[in-house]
Design an enzyme around this catalytic site. Structure first.
Site, PDB file in Angstrom:
ATOM      1  N   GLY A   7      -9.785  13.657 -19.356  1.00 43.16           N
ATOM      2  CA  GLY A   7      -9.459  13.336 -17.997  1.00 43.16           C
ATOM      3  C   GLY A   7      -8.448  12.316 -17.909  1.00 43.16           C
ATOM      4  O   GLY A   7      -8.164  11.390 -17.250  1.00 43.16           O
ATOM      5  N   GLY A   8      -7.793  12.250 -19.094  1.00 45.26           N
ATOM      6  CA  GLY A   8      -6.759  11.092 -19.356  1.00 45.26           C
ATOM      7  C   GLY A   8      -5.477  10.990 -18.544  1.00 45.26           C
ATOM      8  O   GLY A   8      -4.850   9.950 -18.388  1.00 45.26           O
ATOM      9  N   TYR A 163     -23.621  15.520  -7.036  1.00 46.70           N
ATOM     10  CA  TYR A 163     -23.096  14.708  -7.886  1.00 46.70           C
ATOM     11  C   TYR A 163     -23.918  13.807  -8.962  1.00 46.70           C
ATOM     12  O   TYR A 163     -23.611  13.835 -10.063  1.00 46.70           O
ATOM     13  CB  TYR A 163     -21.950  13.861  -7.349  1.00 46.70           C
ATOM     14  CG  TYR A 163     -21.211  13.132  -8.210  1.00 46.70           C
ATOM     15  CD1 TYR A 163     -20.405  13.486  -9.044  1.00 46.70           C
ATOM     16  CD2 TYR A 163     -21.351  11.598  -7.615  1.00 46.70           C
ATOM     17  CE1 TYR A 163     -19.675  12.459 -10.029  1.00 46.70           C
ATOM     18  CE2 TYR A 163     -20.503  10.596  -8.540  1.00 46.70           C
ATOM     19  CZ  TYR A 163     -19.707  11.249  -9.527  1.00 46.70           C
ATOM     20  OH  TYR A 163     -19.198  10.295 -10.237  1.00 46.70           O
ATOM     21  N   LYS A 167     -24.483  13.732 -12.973  1.00 47.31           N
ATOM     22  CA  LYS A 167     -24.013  12.455 -13.786  1.00 47.31           C
ATOM     23  C   LYS A 167     -25.143  12.105 -14.752  1.00 47.31           C
ATOM     24  O   LYS A 167     -25.053  11.649 -15.849  1.00 47.31           O
ATOM     25  CB  LYS A 167     -23.664  11.325 -12.785  1.00 47.31           C
ATOM     26  CG  LYS A 167     -22.309  11.535 -12.390  1.00 47.31           C
ATOM     27  CD  LYS A 167     -20.996  11.736 -13.140  1.00 47.31           C
ATOM     28  CE  LYS A 167     -20.602  10.797 -14.061  1.00 47.31           C
ATOM     29  NZ  LYS A 167     -19.636  11.075 -14.707  1.00 47.31           N
TER      30      LYS A 167
END
Length: 336
Positions: A7-8, A163, A167
Site C-alpha cells: 500500500g506504499g 472493517y 483489522k
C-alpha cells in the site's frame, strides 16, 4: 534495511515510504496503484516483492466503516486474505520483521467510568436511542451517565463493524505468523489519521477527509450526531515516523506487540470540523444529527506505551496540522 511497504502508493503508505527513505532505508512499494501494479492477494506478486527484503510495513487495506455487511466479503478479501498471503510469502522468504497498520477500531467503544460502578463497558448503542438523539452510552448496570477516558492496549477487543473485525483478524494472523516463523510483529493501532494526500470523494475515507472534501466543493461540512464524539486526530507524518521507529525497535521474536498510535490530545468531531472550516475559510459546519450504526461514540488512545518503550513522540500539533490540511490538495479516490 530494505523494507517492503504494501500500500506504499496510498495515503499513509506514501508517507511511510518517504519517512523510510529519509531515515536511510530502501523502501520497496507493492501497491495495486503503483506503476507496476501488484495486489497483496497475489502470491506471485508478493513473492517477487519480497526478494532481498529485510522487513515489511503492511499498510495495504480497505479502510473505512463500510455499509453494513454488504461489502463484508470485499473487506475480508482485501484485509484478511491479503494479510494471509503476505505472511505466507514472508515465511517462505525468511523475512522475520513486520510492522502492521493496526487500528483503534478493534476496541469498539473506548474506556468509560461510572461514578457508582467504576470502569464499565457499554454495549452497542440501541437504534431507538440513536433515533431519539440519545448518543451517549450509559452505564449498563445503572443507566447513569458515563465519563469517557483513554483506552489502553490491554483493553479487551470489541469490534463493532465489519472493517473493525477484519483489522482484529489481521492482528491474530500476524500473531500466528510470529509464533510459527519466529518473527517479530508490531501492530500500530492508528487513531484518526489525517493530513496531506487523504483521498476525497470516497465512502471509505475518514471523517477529516469528508469535511475537507465538502469545503473543497464550497459546501458546509456535515457533522454526524451532535458533534460531541471524542477522537484522537494524529497527523500522517507522525504515524509514518512511528512506523520507522517500530522497525528499528528490538521487538521480541515469536509474539505480536501492540501500540496505540495517537496524538494524546483528544478533540471532538465538531471541533475538528469547526477548526478545519475556519482554517480553510469555508462555511460553518452543519450538525446533522444523523448517525451511522457501526460508529462508536468516544474512542481516544493512551499512547504512553509507544512513547515510553520506543521513544516515539508526535511532532505535529493539532493546530499546525489542521492549518496545513485545510490547504492541502486532496487526492481523488482513484489515486488514494
Amino acid at each position: 534495511m530494505r523494507v517492503l511497504v504494501t500500500g506504499g502508493a496510498g495515503f499513509i503508505g506514501s508517507h511511510v515510504v518517504e519517512a523510510l527513505a529519509g531515515d536511510g532505508h530502501e523502501p520497496v512499494v507493492l501497491d495495486v496503484r503503483g506503476p507496476a501494479g501488484g495486489d497483496v492477494r497475489n502470491p506471485e506478486a508478493v513473492r517477487r516483492a519480497l526478494r532481498g527484503v529485510d522487513a515489511v510495513c503492511h499498510q495495504a487495506a480497505m479502510v473505512g466503516l463500510g455499509d453494513g455487511v454488504a461489502d463484508a466479503a470485499e473487506y475480508v478479501s482485501r484485509n484478511d486474505l491479503g494479510t494471509a498471503v503476505l505472511l505466507a510469502g514472508m515465511a517462505e522468504a525468511g523475512v522475520r520483521r513486520l510492522v502492521l497498520a493496526g487500528s483503534m477500531v478493534v476496541y469498539g467503544e473506548g474506556r468509560y467510568e461510572c461514578a457508582v460502578h467504576g470502569v464499565v463497558r457499554p454495549g452497542p448503542r440501541a437504534v431507538s436511542d440513536l433515533d431519539a438523539g440519545r448518543f451517549e452510552p450509559v452505564c449498563p448496570r445503572c443507566g447513569r451517565a458515563l465519563l469517557p477516558g483513554l483506552v489502553g492496549e490491554d483493553a479487551p477487543a470489541d469490534p463493532r463493524n465489519v472493517y473493525a473485525t477484519t483489522k482484529l483478524a489481521q492482528e491474530h494472523l500476524a500473531a500466528a505468523w510470529a509464533r510459527s516463523a519466529g518473527g517479530s510483529a508490531v501492530s500500530l493501532r492508528y487513531h484518526n489519521v489525517y493530513g496531506p494526500r487523504m483521498p476525497r470523494d470516497t465512502p471509505y475515507a475518514g471523517v477529516a477527509s469528508f469535511f475537507r472534501s465538502a469545503l473543497a466543493r464550497g459546501e458546509a461540512p456535515r457533522v454526524f450526531e451532535d458533534g460531541g464524539q471524542r477522537r484522537d486526530f494524529v497527523h500522517v507524518r507522525d504515524v509514518a515516523a512511528a512506523n520507522v521507529t517500530a522497525l528499528a525497535a528490538d521487538a521480541a521474536p515469536g509474539v505480536l506487540t501492540v501500540y496505540n498510535t495517537g496524538s494524546g490530545e483528544p478533540h471532538t468531531v465538531g471541533e475538528m470540523a469547526r477548526s478545519l472550516a475556519a482554517a480553510h475559510g469555508g462555511p460553518e459546519p452543519v450538525v446533522a444529527g444523523e448517525y451511522r450504526l457501526g460508529d462508536v461514540r468516544h474512542i481516544t488512545a493512551d499512547s504512553g506505551r509507544l512513547r515510553a518503550e520506543l521513544g516515539w513522540t508526535p511532532r505535529v500539533s493539532f493546530e499546525e496540522g489542521i492549518r496545513e490540511f485545510a490547504h492541502a490538495e486532496p487526492r481523488t479516490a482513484a489515486d488514494a
